[in-house]
Write a protein that holds these residues in place. Structure first.
Motif, PDB file in Angstrom:
ATOM      1  N   LYS A 197      25.739   0.021  -0.204  1.00 59.30           N
ATOM      2  CA  LYS A 197      24.573  -0.001  -1.073  1.00 59.30           C
ATOM      3  C   LYS A 197      23.367   0.532  -0.316  1.00 59.30           C
ATOM      4  O   LYS A 197      23.149   0.189   0.846  1.00 59.30           O
ATOM      5  CB  LYS A 197      24.300  -1.419  -1.575  1.00 59.30           C
ATOM      6  N   THR A 198      22.596   1.384  -0.998  1.00 60.18           N
ATOM      7  CA  THR A 198      21.386   1.962  -0.420  1.00 60.18           C
ATOM      8  C   THR A 198      20.232   1.762  -1.386  1.00 60.18           C
ATOM      9  O   THR A 198      20.363   2.010  -2.585  1.00 60.18           O
ATOM     10  CB  THR A 198      21.573   3.462  -0.159  1.00 60.18           C
ATOM     11  N   THR A 199      19.089   1.289  -0.843  1.00 62.75           N
ATOM     12  CA  THR A 199      17.882   1.097  -1.651  1.00 62.75           C
ATOM     13  C   THR A 199      16.728   1.839  -0.985  1.00 62.75           C
ATOM     14  O   THR A 199      16.379   1.549   0.168  1.00 62.75           O
ATOM     15  CB  THR A 199      17.533  -0.386  -1.792  1.00 62.75           C
ATOM     16  N   ASP A 200      16.140   2.809  -1.694  1.00 63.23           N
ATOM     17  CA  ASP A 200      14.980   3.558  -1.203  1.00 63.23           C
ATOM     18  C   ASP A 200      13.775   3.207  -2.065  1.00 63.23           C
ATOM     19  O   ASP A 200      13.859   3.194  -3.303  1.00 63.23           O
ATOM     20  CB  ASP A 200      15.236   5.052  -1.277  1.00 63.23           C
ATOM     21  N   THR A 201      12.628   2.941  -1.402  1.00 69.83           N
ATOM     22  CA  THR A 201      11.414   2.560  -2.119  1.00 69.83           C
ATOM     23  C   THR A 201      10.227   3.337  -1.569  1.00 69.83           C
ATOM     24  O   THR A 201      10.027   3.392  -0.352  1.00 69.83           O
ATOM     25  CB  THR A 201      11.130   1.057  -1.990  1.00 69.83           C
ATOM     26  N   LEU A 202       9.450   3.956  -2.471  1.00 73.51           N
ATOM     27  CA  LEU A 202       8.198   4.619  -2.120  1.00 73.51           C
ATOM     28  C   LEU A 202       7.079   3.929  -2.880  1.00 73.51           C
ATOM     29  O   LEU A 202       7.184   3.741  -4.105  1.00 73.51           O
ATOM     30  CB  LEU A 202       8.220   6.105  -2.495  1.00 73.51           C
ATOM     31  N   THR A 203       6.002   3.533  -2.196  1.00 75.82           N
ATOM     32  CA  THR A 203       4.905   2.827  -2.847  1.00 75.82           C
ATOM     33  C   THR A 203       3.565   3.388  -2.394  1.00 75.82           C
ATOM     34  O   THR A 203       3.432   3.891  -1.273  1.00 75.82           O
ATOM     35  CB  THR A 203       4.938   1.321  -2.531  1.00 75.82           C
ATOM     36  N   SER A 204       2.584   3.298  -3.280  1.00 74.86           N
ATOM     37  CA  SER A 204       1.196   3.616  -2.943  1.00 74.86           C
ATOM     38  C   SER A 204       0.299   2.778  -3.833  1.00 74.86           C
ATOM     39  O   SER A 204       0.588   2.569  -5.007  1.00 74.86           O
ATOM     40  CB  SER A 204       0.902   5.104  -3.135  1.00 74.86           C
ATOM     41  N   SER A 205      -0.807   2.290  -3.259  1.00 67.08           N
ATOM     42  CA  SER A 205      -1.700   1.429  -4.028  1.00 67.08           C
ATOM     43  C   SER A 205      -3.080   1.440  -3.403  1.00 67.08           C
ATOM     44  O   SER A 205      -3.228   1.288  -2.182  1.00 67.08           O
ATOM     45  CB  SER A 205      -1.160  -0.003  -4.072  1.00 67.08           C
ATOM     46  N   ILE A 206      -4.096   1.647  -4.262  1.00 67.07           N
ATOM     47  CA  ILE A 206      -5.490   1.541  -3.842  1.00 67.07           C
ATOM     48  C   ILE A 206      -6.234   0.822  -4.960  1.00 67.07           C
ATOM     49  O   ILE A 206      -6.317   1.324  -6.079  1.00 67.07           O
ATOM     50  CB  ILE A 206      -6.127   2.912  -3.589  1.00 67.07           C
ATOM     51  N   GLY A 207      -6.776  -0.338  -4.664  1.00 61.48           N
ATOM     52  CA  GLY A 207      -7.509  -1.092  -5.668  1.00 61.48           C
ATOM     53  C   GLY A 207      -6.649  -1.432  -6.855  1.00 61.48           C
ATOM     54  O   GLY A 207      -5.583  -2.035  -6.721  1.00 61.48           O
ATOM     55  N   ALA A 208      -7.089  -1.010  -8.053  1.00 60.81           N
ATOM     56  CA  ALA A 208      -6.364  -1.331  -9.285  1.00 60.81           C
ATOM     57  C   ALA A 208      -5.364  -0.262  -9.678  1.00 60.81           C
ATOM     58  O   ALA A 208      -4.714  -0.384 -10.709  1.00 60.81           O
ATOM     59  CB  ALA A 208      -7.357  -1.542 -10.428  1.00 60.81           C
ATOM     60  N   GLY A 248       0.836  -1.179   0.000  1.00 63.96           N
ATOM     61  CA  GLY A 248       0.000   0.000   0.000  1.00 63.96           C
ATOM     62  C   GLY A 248       0.874   1.231   0.000  1.00 63.96           C
ATOM     63  O   GLY A 248       1.782   1.369  -0.804  1.00 63.96           O
ATOM     64  N   ALA A 249       0.627   2.165   0.926  1.00 71.18           N
ATOM     65  CA  ALA A 249       1.460   3.356   1.053  1.00 71.18           C
ATOM     66  C   ALA A 249       2.594   3.057   2.029  1.00 71.18           C
ATOM     67  O   ALA A 249       2.359   2.706   3.183  1.00 71.18           O
ATOM     68  CB  ALA A 249       0.634   4.539   1.543  1.00 71.18           C
ATOM     69  N   ALA A 250       3.840   3.187   1.544  1.00 74.92           N
ATOM     70  CA  ALA A 250       4.976   2.842   2.403  1.00 74.92           C
ATOM     71  C   ALA A 250       6.228   3.527   1.886  1.00 74.92           C
ATOM     72  O   ALA A 250       6.361   3.820   0.697  1.00 74.92           O
ATOM     73  CB  ALA A 250       5.183   1.330   2.455  1.00 74.92           C
ATOM     74  N   VAL A 251       7.144   3.773   2.831  1.00 74.44           N
ATOM     75  CA  VAL A 251       8.468   4.281   2.521  1.00 74.44           C
ATOM     76  C   VAL A 251       9.479   3.380   3.210  1.00 74.44           C
ATOM     77  O   VAL A 251       9.418   3.190   4.425  1.00 74.44           O
ATOM     78  CB  VAL A 251       8.664   5.736   2.995  1.00 74.44           C
ATOM     79  N   THR A 252      10.379   2.761   2.425  1.00 75.68           N
ATOM     80  CA  THR A 252      11.362   1.852   3.005  1.00 75.68           C
ATOM     81  C   THR A 252      12.758   2.247   2.556  1.00 75.68           C
ATOM     82  O   THR A 252      12.945   2.833   1.495  1.00 75.68           O
ATOM     83  CB  THR A 252      11.108   0.395   2.579  1.00 75.68           C
TER      84      THR A 252
END
Length: 395
Positions: free
Chosen positions: A28-39, A9-13
């Motif tokens: 090494k650095t990995t940054d991830t931003l995600t968001s999801s609602i339904g489709a 869903g909505a997350a920052v890692t």
């Protein structure tokens, strides 16, 4: 990345990795931003890595951005790499954009690579556009279009200077293009070639629509000239009008004493085979080519009655598996390698590739061999349709 966004869903890692050992230093650095609602969803991922050993150092930066809604998907990937060791210095930058609606897809990819070693340097720059339309009833590609432009420069102490520029347009396998090659040997000898692959080649006048002073129809072999034709040689100073030569004005000695009333030619033989017949070799790959492996797919033997310059035009398709990698083609003649070209593949996408090369050969029989490799440290790709056209030009 899309699956990760759906799961989070909505997350920052952020994930940081640091290794310090006797023979390895890595961060090494990995940054991830995600968001999801339904489709619908969106995600951004950024990876930065620096790695050093006793003999080699490298950096890598990869940025990905994707968005999707139901059947639509669009993504952008930017990849930068530098690598050095005692004998080589490499740098590459590849940018890829792709979009999909249902089963229809489009892709744009640009890339630049610099390689320097103790004997010389090489530079490559390319741009590729690709669009496919797929039949939803069968899942098969209904129509395909691809355009690739490539520039190569080489400065080598052993082989001299060389440069190449080319554009290839592929519409459902119907290929048109143009290639410019130039070479200066270490001895100072310069050679060049300009090759056009098209049904019609014409020269027009700017600002004067419909005025074409010169045109070639490759399908019929017709050469059209609009205006006066002046040549240095035996016809200089003479004007030849249409139908102006009658039978009584043609001396028999001009044709060696032969009189021709009705001439039909089935086979035309030219002395010393001064014009060579183009050779064509093609096939379809089978199975995957994994990292660090090569596969010889075909060979052909040609005879040239005199010293000849041979231009090889190569096209191929490659589809990477779940990990992107490199697809390369190696050309040998009589067991000696005279060209190598490696292109990047993006995972799960089938890309078209093309390259060209020139080699000078002596009189006699020569065997050409076509081999494909995967020089990447990981990943596998399927080799699709490939073809090699050999054009020989003698002095």
């Amino acid at each position: 990345l899309q699956q990760e966004a759906k799961a989070r869903g909505a997350a920052v890692t952020r994930v940081d990795t640091v290794i310090k050992e006797t023979n390895l230093s890595l961060a090494k650095t990995t940054d991830t931003l995600t968001s999801s609602i339904g489709a619908a969803g969106a995600a951004i991922k950024e990876e930065r890595e620096v790695r050093s050993t006793q003999y080699e150092a490298m950096t890598q930066y990869v940025q990905q951005m994707v968005t999707w809604t139901n059947q639509s998907f669009v993504g952008v990937q930017n990849e930068l790499t530098t690598r050095t060791n005692n004998d080589n210095a490499l740098a590459s930058a590849i940018n890829t954009m792709w979009a999909r609606v249902g089963l229809n897809q489009a892709l744009v990819q640009t890339g630049t690579q610099i390689a320097v070693n103790p004997v010389g340097s090489a530079l490559t720059k390319f741009e590729q556009l690709q669009a496919t339309v797929t039949d939803p009833a069968t899942g098969l590609v209904k129509s395909y279009a691809a355009l690739r432009q490539e520039v190569n420069l080489t400065n080598d102490k052993v082989q001299g200077l060389s440069g190449k520029w080319g554009v290839k347009l592929d519409l459902n396998g119907y290929i048109a293009g143009v290639t410019l090659n130039s070479n200066v040997s270490t001895g100072g000898k310069a050679e060049s070639s300009f090759i056009v692959l098209a049904d019609t080649f014409a020269v027009g006048a700017p600002g004067r629509p419909g005025i074409v002073p010169f045109a070639i129809d490759a399908r019929t072999g017709l050469v059209a000239v609009r205006g006066d034709l002046v040549a240095q040689g035996s016809i200089t100073g003479y004007q030849l009008g249409a139908y102006s030569i009658s039978r009584d004005k043609l001396a028999l000695k001009v044709v060696g004493g032969a009189q021709i009333d009705d001439l039909a030619v089935d086979t035309l033989k030219i002395g010393n085979n001064a014009v060579t017949v183009p050779l064509y070799l093609s096939g379809t790959g089978s199975g995957g080519i994994s990292a660090g492996t090569t596969r010889m797919v075909g060979q052909i033997t040609a005879y040239y009655p005199a010293e000849v310059d041979v231009v090889a035009l190569v096209t191929w398709k490659a589809a990477a598996w779940n990990i992107g990698g490199n697809t390369g083609v190696i050309l040998h003649v009589d067991g000696r390698q005279f060209h190598y070209q490696s292109d990047s593949n993006i995972n799960t996408y089938a890309l078209s590739h093309a390259t060209s090369a020139r080699v000078r050969l002596s009189q006699g029989y020569h065997t050409f061999t076509v081999t494909f490799d995967n020089a990447w440290h990981q990943g596998t790709y399927d080799l699709g349709d490939w073809s090699v056209t050999l054009l020989g030009v003698m002095k």
